[in-house]
Motif scaffolding. Structure first.
Motif, short mmCIF file in Angstrom:
data_model
loop_
_atom_site.label_atom_id
_atom_site.label_comp_id
_atom_site.label_asym_id
_atom_site.label_seq_id
_atom_site.Cartn_x
_atom_site.Cartn_y
_atom_site.Cartn_z
N LYS A 60 0.80 -1.22 0.00
CA LYS A 60 0.00 0.00 0.00
C LYS A 60 0.83 1.28 0.00
N ALA A 61 1.96 1.25 0.72
CA ALA A 61 2.66 2.51 0.93
C ALA A 61 4.17 2.36 0.93
N ALA A 103 15.15 5.05 -4.55
CA ALA A 103 13.85 4.92 -3.91
C ALA A 103 13.00 3.97 -4.75
N ALA A 104 12.53 2.89 -4.13
CA ALA A 104 11.61 1.95 -4.78
C ALA A 104 10.22 2.24 -4.21
N ILE A 105 9.46 3.06 -4.92
CA ILE A 105 8.18 3.57 -4.42
C ILE A 105 7.08 2.55 -4.72
N ASN A 106 6.64 1.87 -3.68
CA ASN A 106 5.73 0.74 -3.86
C ASN A 106 4.28 1.05 -3.49
N GLY A 107 3.91 2.31 -3.44
CA GLY A 107 2.55 2.69 -3.08
C GLY A 107 2.50 4.18 -2.78
N PHE A 108 1.75 4.59 -1.76
CA PHE A 108 1.65 5.99 -1.41
C PHE A 108 2.99 6.56 -0.98
N ALA A 109 3.38 7.67 -1.58
CA ALA A 109 4.55 8.44 -1.16
C ALA A 109 4.07 9.87 -0.97
N LEU A 110 3.68 10.18 0.24
CA LEU A 110 3.04 11.46 0.53
C LEU A 110 3.81 12.23 1.59
N GLY A 111 3.81 13.54 1.48
CA GLY A 111 4.46 14.37 2.47
C GLY A 111 5.91 13.98 2.67
N GLY A 112 6.24 13.64 3.91
CA GLY A 112 7.61 13.23 4.22
C GLY A 112 8.07 12.02 3.44
N HIS A 121 18.81 9.43 -4.81
CA HIS A 121 19.49 9.86 -6.03
C HIS A 121 18.64 9.67 -7.28
N PHE A 122 17.76 8.69 -7.28
CA PHE A 122 16.69 8.62 -8.29
C PHE A 122 15.61 7.67 -7.80
N ARG A 123 14.50 7.64 -8.56
CA ARG A 123 13.29 6.99 -8.09
C ARG A 123 12.71 6.06 -9.15
N VAL A 124 12.22 4.90 -8.69
CA VAL A 124 11.46 3.96 -9.51
C VAL A 124 10.15 3.71 -8.78
N ALA A 125 9.03 3.73 -9.51
CA ALA A 125 7.73 3.58 -8.85
C ALA A 125 6.92 2.46 -9.48
N SER A 126 6.14 1.77 -8.64
CA SER A 126 5.20 0.76 -9.14
C SER A 126 3.98 1.45 -9.72
N ASP A 127 3.26 0.74 -10.57
CA ASP A 127 2.14 1.36 -11.29
C ASP A 127 0.97 1.75 -10.39
N ASN A 128 0.96 1.30 -9.13
CA ASN A 128 -0.11 1.69 -8.21
C ASN A 128 0.29 2.85 -7.31
N ALA A 129 1.48 3.39 -7.50
CA ALA A 129 1.98 4.44 -6.61
C ALA A 129 1.21 5.74 -6.80
N VAL A 184 7.02 0.70 -13.24
CA VAL A 184 6.96 -0.73 -13.52
C VAL A 184 5.78 -1.35 -12.75
N ALA A 185 5.41 -2.57 -13.13
CA ALA A 185 4.41 -3.30 -12.37
C ALA A 185 4.93 -3.55 -10.96
N GLN A 186 4.02 -3.61 -10.00
CA GLN A 186 4.45 -3.71 -8.61
C GLN A 186 5.32 -4.94 -8.36
N GLU A 187 4.97 -6.06 -8.97
CA GLU A 187 5.76 -7.27 -8.73
C GLU A 187 7.16 -7.19 -9.34
N GLU A 188 7.33 -6.23 -10.24
CA GLU A 188 8.64 -6.06 -10.88
C GLU A 188 9.49 -4.97 -10.23
N LEU A 189 8.93 -4.28 -9.23
CA LEU A 189 9.61 -3.11 -8.68
C LEU A 189 11.00 -3.43 -8.11
#
Length: 260
Positions: A60-61, A103-112, A121-129, A184-189
């Motif tokens: 989720k987050a 950063a492997a963003i696997n869901g909500f990335a809010l505020g802090g 240094h860079f970010r990768v996010a799952s498709d549900n983020a 990317v898809a979450q399972e591939e994150l």
């Protein structure tokens, strides 16, 4: 150190830090920030660790924000100290760490949480983020570097809109804005992040640390990024990694960098 709020695994030179507060959607409280500080400093000092990946537990987050209950009744002075200490302990530390942090963003990335991801240094996010800075809806502004790093990454106008509306954006828009490098898809994150990390581990740790320093210098007021680059470039010539890298190239073999 025994950690209560984070998990750490290390394999093939890649360390994964998982923020593990699933019942709180991995919200950053004081204890978690302090644990992350210790973990990052420890991993930076480990010569075997070449890359660090930060993610959140569950599906989720990544980090759904700061733990508001800790500072809801703070005074002006206490609020200022909260932001200053947090930036010093964690967010500035991540940005300037000599070891690459993804950063492997696997869901909500809010505020802090988004501020932590942006410090990496860079970010990768799952498709549900979903990403955003909702602070103005609470009567406050981002205090962990969000007003600065978001504008650097997506531009002033987009940063202003995201901060003023306090809204969230999805992965596709984040990618279009340049907030994330890949979606990317979450399972591939994590497999995808590990694949990038493996490519990084093939290169000189010393050169990478100096590259991070030089790139960051261009975004710091009063510092000439070009002069920083020239100095760092010259310093590379005195390293064992440079000798190994150039020798391997001339001898048409794969380099084995000592990290010195």
């Amino acid at each position: 150190m025994n950690y209560e709020n984070i998990l750490i695994s290390i394999e093939n030179g890649i360390a994964i830090i998982t923020i593990n507060r699933p019942k709180k959607l991995n919200a950053l409280n004081k204890a978690t920030i302090e644990e992350l500080h210790v973990a990052l400093k420890t991993l930076e000092g480990d010569a075997e660790v070449k890359v660090i990946i930060i993610t959140g537990s569950g599906e989720k987050a990544f980090v759904a924000g700061a733990d508001i209950s800790e500072f809801a009744h703070f005074s002006e002075a206490e609020g200022g100290r909260l932001a200053a200490k947090g930036q010093e302990l964690l967010f500035d530390l991540v940005e300037n760490l000599g070891t690459p942090v993804i950063a492997a963003i696997n869901g909500f990335a809010l505020g802090g949480g988004l501020e932590l991801a942006m410090a990496c240094h860079f970010r990768v996010a799952s498709d549900n983020a979903r990403m955003g800075l909702p602070e103005t809806s609470l009567g406050v502004i981002p205090g962990y570097g969000g007003t600065q790093r978001l504008a650097q990454l997506v531009g002033k106008g987009r940063a202003m809109e995201m901060i003023m509306t306090a809204g969230m954006i999805g992965t596709e828009k984040a990618f279009a804005f340049g907030l994330i490098n890949h979606m990317v898809a979450q399972e591939e994150l994590l497999p995808f992040c590990k694949k990038i990390a493996t490519k990084i581990t093939n290169n000189s740790p010393v050169a990478i640390a100096k590259a991070i320093q030089a790139v960051n210098a261009g975004f710091k007021e009063g510092i000439d990024g070009y002069k920083t680059e020239i100095k760092a470039f010259g310093e590379c010539f005195g390293t064992e990694d440079f000798k190994e890298g150039t020798s391997a190239f001339l001898e048409k073999r794969k380099a084995s960098f000592p990290g010195k």
